[in-house]
Design a protein around this motif. Structure first.
Motif, PDB file in Angstrom:
ATOM      1  N   PRO A 227       0.825  -1.211   0.000  1.00 43.58           N
ATOM      2  CA  PRO A 227       0.000   0.000   0.000  1.00 43.58           C
ATOM      3  C   PRO A 227       0.857   1.259   0.000  1.00 43.58           C
ATOM      4  N   GLU A 228       0.446   2.226  -0.810  1.00 44.21           N
ATOM      5  CA  GLU A 228       1.125   3.507  -0.885  1.00 44.21           C
ATOM      6  C   GLU A 228       0.095   4.582  -1.212  1.00 44.21           C
ATOM      7  N   PRO A 229       0.420   5.862  -0.966  1.00 42.62           N
ATOM      8  CA  PRO A 229      -0.556   6.936  -1.219  1.00 42.62           C
ATOM      9  C   PRO A 229      -0.920   7.029  -2.699  1.00 42.62           C
ATOM     10  N   THR A 230      -2.199   6.956  -2.994  1.00 40.01           N
ATOM     11  CA  THR A 230      -2.724   7.124  -4.339  1.00 40.01           C
ATOM     12  C   THR A 230      -4.008   7.933  -4.268  1.00 40.01           C
ATOM     13  N   ALA A 231      -4.519   8.321  -5.419  1.00 37.64           N
ATOM     14  CA  ALA A 231      -5.761   9.086  -5.485  1.00 37.64           C
ATOM     15  C   ALA A 231      -6.993   8.202  -5.464  1.00 37.64           C
ATOM     16  N   ALA A 232      -6.821   6.887  -5.448  1.00 39.06           N
ATOM     17  CA  ALA A 232      -7.976   5.978  -5.435  1.00 39.06           C
ATOM     18  C   ALA A 232      -8.683   6.060  -4.089  1.00 39.06           C
ATOM     19  N   PRO A 233      -9.997   6.299  -4.065  1.00 37.94           N
ATOM     20  CA  PRO A 233     -10.714   6.371  -2.785  1.00 37.94           C
ATOM     21  C   PRO A 233     -10.937   5.017  -2.138  1.00 37.94           C
ATOM     22  N   VAL A 234     -10.794   3.915  -2.894  1.00 33.21           N
ATOM     23  CA  VAL A 234     -11.049   2.571  -2.364  1.00 33.21           C
ATOM     24  C   VAL A 234      -9.868   1.679  -2.715  1.00 33.21           C
ATOM     25  N   ARG A 235      -9.420   0.925  -1.728  1.00 37.84           N
ATOM     26  CA  ARG A 235      -8.372  -0.074  -1.948  1.00 37.84           C
ATOM     27  C   ARG A 235      -8.813  -1.375  -1.294  1.00 37.84           C
ATOM     28  N   LEU A 236      -8.859  -2.442  -2.082  1.00 43.96           N
ATOM     29  CA  LEU A 236      -9.246  -3.764  -1.604  1.00 43.96           C
ATOM     30  C   LEU A 236      -8.070  -4.714  -1.754  1.00 43.96           C
ATOM     31  N   ILE A 237      -7.807  -5.506  -0.726  1.00 44.92           N
ATOM     32  CA  ILE A 237      -6.773  -6.536  -0.770  1.00 44.92           C
ATOM     33  C   ILE A 237      -7.470  -7.876  -0.970  1.00 44.92           C
ATOM     34  N   VAL A 238      -7.138  -8.558  -2.061  1.00 47.59           N
ATOM     35  CA  VAL A 238      -7.827  -9.781  -2.468  1.00 47.59           C
ATOM     36  C   VAL A 238      -6.853 -10.950  -2.397  1.00 47.59           C
ATOM     37  N   SER A 239      -7.313 -12.036  -1.853  1.00 48.17           N
ATOM     38  CA  SER A 239      -6.557 -13.288  -1.818  1.00 48.17           C
ATOM     39  C   SER A 239      -7.539 -14.445  -2.005  1.00 48.17           C
ATOM     40  N   PRO A 240      -7.071 -15.585  -2.504  1.00 48.18           N
ATOM     41  CA  PRO A 240      -7.992 -16.705  -2.714  1.00 48.18           C
ATOM     42  C   PRO A 240      -8.441 -17.310  -1.391  1.00 48.18           C
ATOM     43  N   ALA A 241      -9.679 -17.751  -1.360  1.00 49.07           N
ATOM     44  CA  ALA A 241     -10.251 -18.443  -0.199  1.00 49.07           C
ATOM     45  C   ALA A 241     -10.582 -19.877  -0.591  1.00 49.07           C
ATOM     46  N   PRO A 242     -10.460 -20.817   0.338  1.00 54.99           N
ATOM     47  CA  PRO A 242     -10.796 -22.208   0.010  1.00 54.99           C
ATOM     48  C   PRO A 242     -12.252 -22.328  -0.430  1.00 54.99           C
ATOM     49  N   ALA A 243     -12.463 -23.059  -1.503  1.00 54.71           N
ATOM     50  CA  ALA A 243     -13.827 -23.262  -1.998  1.00 54.71           C
ATOM     51  C   ALA A 243     -14.576 -24.211  -1.084  1.00 54.71           C
ATOM     52  N   GLY A 244     -15.834 -23.911  -0.866  1.00 59.22           N
ATOM     53  CA  GLY A 244     -16.670 -24.781  -0.065  1.00 59.22           C
ATOM     54  C   GLY A 244     -17.202 -25.945  -0.879  1.00 59.22           C
ATOM     55  N   PRO A 245     -17.868 -26.878  -0.249  1.00 58.28           N
ATOM     56  CA  PRO A 245     -18.447 -28.009  -0.996  1.00 58.28           C
ATOM     57  C   PRO A 245     -19.597 -27.558  -1.884  1.00 58.28           C
ATOM     58  N   ARG A 246     -19.846 -28.325  -2.912  1.00 57.80           N
ATOM     59  CA  ARG A 246     -20.908 -27.995  -3.864  1.00 57.80           C
ATOM     60  C   ARG A 246     -22.277 -28.265  -3.231  1.00 57.80           C
ATOM     61  N   ASP A 247     -23.165 -27.307  -3.408  1.00 64.18           N
ATOM     62  CA  ASP A 247     -24.514 -27.448  -2.863  1.00 64.18           C
ATOM     63  C   ASP A 247     -25.367 -28.295  -3.798  1.00 64.18           C
ATOM     64  N   THR A 248     -26.077 -29.242  -3.225  1.00 69.99           N
ATOM     65  CA  THR A 248     -26.998 -30.095  -3.963  1.00 69.99           C
ATOM     66  C   THR A 248     -28.359 -30.069  -3.279  1.00 69.99           C
ATOM     67  N   VAL A 249     -29.306 -30.769  -3.864  1.00 70.67           N
ATOM     68  CA  VAL A 249     -30.639 -30.822  -3.266  1.00 70.67           C
ATOM     69  C   VAL A 249     -30.593 -31.515  -1.909  1.00 70.67           C
ATOM     70  N   ALA A 250     -29.712 -32.487  -1.774  1.00 74.43           N
ATOM     71  CA  ALA A 250     -29.592 -33.220  -0.516  1.00 74.43           C
ATOM     72  C   ALA A 250     -28.679 -32.539   0.486  1.00 74.43           C
ATOM     73  N   GLY A 251     -28.083 -31.391   0.097  1.00 73.22           N
ATOM     74  CA  GLY A 251     -27.188 -30.691   0.994  1.00 73.22           C
ATOM     75  C   GLY A 251     -25.795 -30.604   0.403  1.00 73.22           C
ATOM     76  N   PRO A 252     -24.816 -30.113   1.156  1.00 74.91           N
ATOM     77  CA  PRO A 252     -23.443 -30.011   0.654  1.00 74.91           C
ATOM     78  C   PRO A 252     -22.865 -31.379   0.328  1.00 74.91           C
ATOM     79  N   LEU A 253     -22.207 -31.463  -0.815  1.00 72.53           N
ATOM     80  CA  LEU A 253     -21.605 -32.705  -1.270  1.00 72.53           C
ATOM     81  C   LEU A 253     -20.178 -32.771  -0.752  1.00 72.53           C
TER      82      LEU A 253
END
Length: 361
Positions: A227-253
């Motif tokens: 991070p450094e001074p910029t004119a952008a009013p918004v700064r977001l830090i993004v990183s990957p998150a573990p994917a959850g299980p796939r949702d099905t009719v019977a619940g998470p697979l």
């Protein structure tokens, strides 16, 4: 009470000074408590205008669909009707490490999908495209988005995403500044690596000012940046998150891979309030869904319970015993077709032909 009013007035003065340096748009703030009222209006009804990002029009913001995140980015706290990323502004999306470039690009494509969702259409009937700008080193390190996956995951047609590969950062900045003023583009994405000296406060001010005049967002993607001074009013830090299980009719697979997820941390916003969220991108409805931090732990516990109910036979671990492990089950062997009988060996001529080098062509 007097000290509280003085402290609040000092904070407002500092915020006005910072906004003046950054060159942002007017924002409405509630007047300090106890302020002098010459016109007889109540303090709660009085507002002051300072230089910030807020705009009265609701369509001036790109809402993520997650009320708490939109509120922290710039809406009224507790109000789901406002807030989000400013459309006519420069927005920074950071990746702390190089390996986070894929998550940063995926999040940027999700935002582009939200922009294109209202169907910005030209007079000729074609949709407005998105221009992605980067240097050769950036695209060589992170690659290009997969064309066939654009429509399936984000609803973006390949012809709606244009790329500009510049040999140097100076050329990429020039292309970005010229593209930021164009209203024929739905958005401009500029991807850089690290903290180059050429991308200073003055350069980001130019990008932010041209985005304001055109009324189009400019997303600044930064790989392995601090991070450094910029004119952008918004700064977001993004990183990957573990994917959850796939949702099905019977619940998470259990054991499956669900929708892509991102960990979003607010590094800079109009409200100056920190926050961290885990967002899942729904490619079918093209919206973000917030995943509670405790939901993944609950899902992992349920998956462990399912594995306990349905154990899978595996070979026992070695623990210094002399006896071999029990056989997993019956083994059925089929002889290979045309294989020589047991004890047969190839002749000397056949062995020499097999070991001799082969010539192509």
């Amino acid at each position: 009470m007097a000290m509280t009013a003085v402290a609040r007035e000092t904070v407002f003065a500092l915020r006005r000074q910072i906004a003046k340096i950054e060159g942002t748009l007017p924002e409405r703030l509630q007047a300090p408590a106890g302020a002098a009222s010459d016109d007889g209006m109540a303090d709660a009804d009085r507002t002051v205008v300072r230089r910030g990002i807020a705009v009265a029009r609701p369509d001036a913001f790109l809402r993520t669909g997650v009320g708490r995140l939109d509120a922290l980015l710039g809406g009224h706290l507790g109000d789901d009707l406002g807030g989000g990323l400013p459309k006519a502004a420069l927005n920074e999306i950071h990746g702390v490490e190089t390996r986070d470039a894929g998550a940063v690009a995926g999040f940027a494509l999700s935002l582009a999908s939200l922009i294109l969702k209202p169907s910005l259409i030209l007079k000729q009937g074609s949709r407005l495209p998105v221009l992605w700008i980067g240097t050769q080193g950036v695209f060589r390190e992170a690659g290009f988005p997969y064309a066939r996956g654009l429509h399936a995951a984000f609803g973006i047609e390949p012809e709606q995403l244009l790329f500009s590969e510049a040999p140097r950062l100076a050329d990429a900045l020039w292309v970005a500044e010229e593209a930021a003023r164009m209203t024929a583009l739905a958005a401009v994405i500029l991807e850089v690596r690290g903290n180059p000296q050429r991308l200073d406060l003055t350069a980001t001010r130019r990008l932010h000012a041209r985005a304001q005049s055109a009324g189009r967002p400019v997303f600044l993607l930064r790989q392995a940046a601090e991070p450094e001074p910029t004119a952008a009013p918004v700064r977001l830090i993004v990183s990957p998150a573990p994917a959850g299980p796939r949702d099905t009719v019977a619940g998470p697979l259990a054991g499956s891979i669900g929708r892509p997820a991102f960990t979003i941390s607010i590094g800079k916003s109009r409200t100056a309030l920190p926050g961290q969220f885990i967002l899942e991108w729904n490619p079918d409805e093209r919206v973000f869904d917030e995943r509670k931090i405790g939901e993944r732990r609950i899902g992992e516990r349920r998956a462990g319970e399912e594995r306990a109910k349905n154990p899978v036979p595996v070979v026992s671990l070695y623990s210094g015993r002399t006896d071999p492990a029990a056989a997993p089950g019956a083994v059925v062997a089929f002889p290979a077709v045309g294989s020589p009988a047991a004890g047969d060996q190839p002749s000397r001529q056949q062995r020499a032909a097999h070991l001799s080098p082969r010539r192509a062509g």
